[in-house]
Design an enzyme around this catalytic site. Structure first.
Site: not given
Ligand SMILES: *Cc1c(COP(=O)(O)O)cnc(C)c1O
Length: 359
Positions: A35, A132, A256, A304
């Site tokens: 993702k 969640r 800055y 930046m």
């Molecule tokens: C992103 C995610 C993972 C992977 O997690 P990592 O800590 O990057 O290994 C696994 N399961 C779900 C549901 C996730 O959203």
């Protein structure tokens, strides 16, 4: 191209890291989490490298991310972790063979009302304590029953997500594991619980399908730790060049806010990378930066487009020298910790203006 600022992406390292996952979870299917543009590394390149290394499938956050993979010809199973948001997406998921996570009753209602031409694989998400996404323990049986009654639902797999698997002494993971086992007893379907931290730290929770993300990119999920301790290789090396060197005088302020004052006459370098590239603005004075092989310190505020560095312990530094911000030779985990964040955030925040170079 004139600005030599790149994120070098080592696809062999991704494949090496997949091998480490396989060593830890030899019996399990591996669903690689790609993702958020494969945690900032470039989703198609990473997917192809993992596909070549025979990964079992991919996990993405939502349907559009999965469609990018299908459009590029990726044929492996794909799971959308947030499932679908509406009936249109559901139809697309079914037609593109994208498995969907069902985490809320509103999705079951859409499923029940939408005629699908192709069968759909679903993952029933159980909330065992993260609070969640997912069905609460008392909702699981009815959700499962309703899904089983829907004709287009081909197979119901089962998953949950841990809240604190990176805390090796936290019993919460054990409680979540126990609850998941109780709630899923007697159901058919694959079981999946473990992200990277659980794969590495809670071997009993590996189930039938593991979901590694951050470890595939060579980064440790644990605090005060680095991937190298687990035979993982960093995949991204963020580099730029030294574009100026100044001889400043004792008492001169830098950057800055004039937050840094030279304690003596000293050489100060300027590097062509800043928070506009994803280098963290909160990196404090003292954060290590590599010029060639020499470790020097960031000084003053991150701008930046540029940062400034103390070159007192590297008198041979020259304009044009390669500068490494993290990756090979300089663990990302150190930079993340000093900046008050985690490796996940730094990786995903490398901005689009930084070209990825695949090697
Ligand atoms: C992103 C995610 C993972 C992977 O997690 P990592 O800590 O990057 O290994 C696994 N399961 C779900 C549901 C996730 O959203």
């Amino acid at each position: 191209m004139s600005r030599n600022t790149f994120a070098h992406i080592d696809l062999k390292a991704v494949q090496h890291n997949l091998k480490q996952v396989r060593n830890l979870a030899p019996q399990q299917q591996i669903l690689a989490m790609i993702k958020a543009n494969a945690y900032g590394h470039g989703v198609l390149e990473v997917a192809k490298a993992l596909s070549t290394a025979k990964v079992d499938g991919f996990g993405v956050a939502f349907i559009d991310e999965a469609l990018l993979l299908r459009a590029a010809g990726i044929r492996e199973p794909i799971v959308s972790l947030e499932g679908f948001y509406n009936a249109d997406e559901l139809r697309i998921a079914a037609s593109q063979q994208i498995a969907v996570v069902i985490h809320h009753v509103s999705q079951i209602e859409i499923l029940a009302q939408t005629a699908l031409k192709q069968p759909l694989q679903v993952w029933l998400k159980i909330d065992t304590g993260m609070h969640r996404l997912g069905f609460l323990p008392e909702e699981v049986a009815s959700a499962h029953q309703r899904l089983s009654a829907i004709k287009s639902v081909q197979k119901i797999n089962l998953l949950t997500h841990f809240a604190c698997p990176d805390e090796i002494n936290n019993h919460y993971t054990r409680e979540q594991f126990k609850l998941f086992n109780q709630l899923t007893e007697g159901y058919f379907g694959l079981r999946s619980l473990a992200n990277s931290a659980a794969i590495m730290g809670w071997p009993q929770t590996r189930g039938e399908v593991v979901r590694p993300g951050i470890m595939l990119y060579g980064i440790s999920p644990f605090a005060d730790d680095e991937g190298a301790n687990h035979n993982l290789l960093p995949v991204m090396t963020l580099q730029s060049t030294l574009i100026a060197i100044h001889s400043l005088k004792k008492g001169d302020a830098v950057g800055y806010g004039c937050t840094y004052t030279c304690p003596e006459d000293m050489p100060v370098g300027v590097v062509a990378i800043g928070y506009g590239d994803g280098y963290p603005r909160h990196a404090p004075t003292g954060t290590p930066v590599l010029v060639g092989d020499q470790i020097v310190s960031l000084i003053g505020r991150v701008s930046m487009d540029m940062i400034t560095i103390d070159l007192r312990n590297h008198p041979k530094a020259q304009v044009g020298d390669t500068v490494t911000l993290w990756g090979k030779g300089l663990p990302l985990e150190d930079i993340a910790q000093l900046s008050g964040t985690i490796g996940y955030e730094l990786l995903t925040q490398v901005t689009a203006r930084v070209p990825r170079r695949y090697e």
